[in-house]
Design an enzyme around this catalytic site. Structure first.
Site, short mmCIF file in Angstrom:
data_model
loop_
_atom_site.label_atom_id
_atom_site.label_comp_id
_atom_site.label_asym_id
_atom_site.label_seq_id
_atom_site.Cartn_x
_atom_site.Cartn_y
_atom_site.Cartn_z
N ASP A 8 0.85 -1.18 0.00
CA ASP A 8 0.00 0.00 0.00
C ASP A 8 0.89 1.24 0.00
OD1 ASP A 8 -2.49 1.41 0.14
OD2 ASP A 8 -2.11 1.80 2.25
N GLU A 10 0.86 5.71 0.60
CA GLU A 10 0.19 6.97 0.90
C GLU A 10 0.89 8.04 0.08
OE1 GLU A 10 -2.53 7.21 2.45
OE2 GLU A 10 -2.61 5.25 3.43
N GLU A 53 -5.80 18.73 2.61
CA GLU A 53 -6.80 17.68 2.40
C GLU A 53 -6.16 16.29 2.38
OE1 GLU A 53 -6.09 19.72 -1.66
OE2 GLU A 53 -6.28 20.28 0.46
N HIS A 58 -4.23 10.91 5.67
CA HIS A 58 -3.21 10.02 6.22
C HIS A 58 -2.52 10.55 7.47
CE1 HIS A 58 -0.62 12.77 4.06
NE2 HIS A 58 -1.02 12.31 2.87
N HIS A 151 -5.62 6.93 7.40
CA HIS A 151 -5.04 5.98 6.46
C HIS A 151 -3.55 5.85 6.79
CE1 HIS A 151 -8.29 5.47 3.36
NE2 HIS A 151 -8.76 6.46 4.12
N ASP A 156 -3.01 -0.47 7.01
CA ASP A 156 -3.89 -0.86 5.91
C ASP A 156 -3.46 -2.19 5.30
OD1 ASP A 156 -5.27 1.43 6.38
OD2 ASP A 156 -4.82 2.40 4.47
#
Length: 224
Positions: A8, A10, A53, A58, A151, A156
């Protein structure tokens, strides 16, 4: 499939083609669809700002990542960890797109699309018309989400590993049954060992009637 890697990312935003960058990569090694315990995790200095945003998603700000290694400093370790094995991700085209954009900046070969296993596509095929975000799937499969306040790539990955097992039908429910049988058998054996023998006494007239009945049989087994 013996070995696979679930990963994963970010990022600073949603589109690597407009300058968004990777700020975190996490990966878990799977063997026969189950985690082995081997983990890759790194925070990355994106060398640019992080929009508010994105930070709300995260939790990372520009200051959090200042001084962390840049992508070019970590990519060799990541590529070594993933090897040539299949790569599993939720909404995999997003993560592949960002990693490949970073690789392109370094004039390095892209991750091949043929390695991609997209758990979002798997979920949509299994649950058409239903929400299939990672959160939704965790709730559907009764996977604990209490630690997921933002996140986080590593968390995750751990959650997705559980979701992936459910999506592939790989949960070895028979092991749970085997454990139950073992526990019941052990309890029964313990009770049997602790039981006090109680001899069954047959009255003498019953024994006499049985003997008379057997005597009328031709070659009776009981007389052997």
């Amino acid at each position: 499939m013996s070995r696979a890697v679930l990963f994963d990312t970010e990022t600073t935003g949603l589109d690597p083609l407009t300058g968004d960058r990777v700020i975190e990569i996490a990966a878990l090694e799977l063997h026969r669809d189950l985690p082995t315990g081997r983990v890759y995790h790194v925070l990355i200095d994106p060398e640019r700002d992080i929009p508010p945003e994105a930070s709300r998603v995260h939790g990372f700000t520009r200051e959090d990542l200042r001084g962390k290694p840049t992508f070019d400093a970590v990519i060799a370790d990541f590529l070594e960890f993933i090897g040539d094995d299949p790569l599993i991700a939720h909404n995999a085209p997003f993560d592949f797109g960002f990693i490949n954009a970073e690789l392109a900046r370094l004039s390095m070969p892209s991750l091949a699309a043929g390695r991609m296993i997209d758990t979002l596509a798997m979920a949509k095929a299994r649950f058409p018309g239903l929400p299939n975000s990672l959160d939704a799937l965790c709730r559907r499969f009764d996977i604990d989400l209490s630690a997921r306040t933002t996140h986080n790539a590593l968390l995750d990955c751990k959650l997705l590993a559980e979701v992936y097992v459910e999506l592939t039908g790989g949960r070895q429910r028979g092991l749970v049954l085997a454990e139950s049988v073992t526990r019941i058998t052990a309890t029964y054996t313990h009770d049997l060992a602790a039981r006090i023998p109680r001899p069954i006494l047959v009255p003498a007239d019953d024994l006499a009637r049985h003997a008379a009945f057997v005597a009328r049989l031709t070659d009776p087994v009981w007389g052997a």
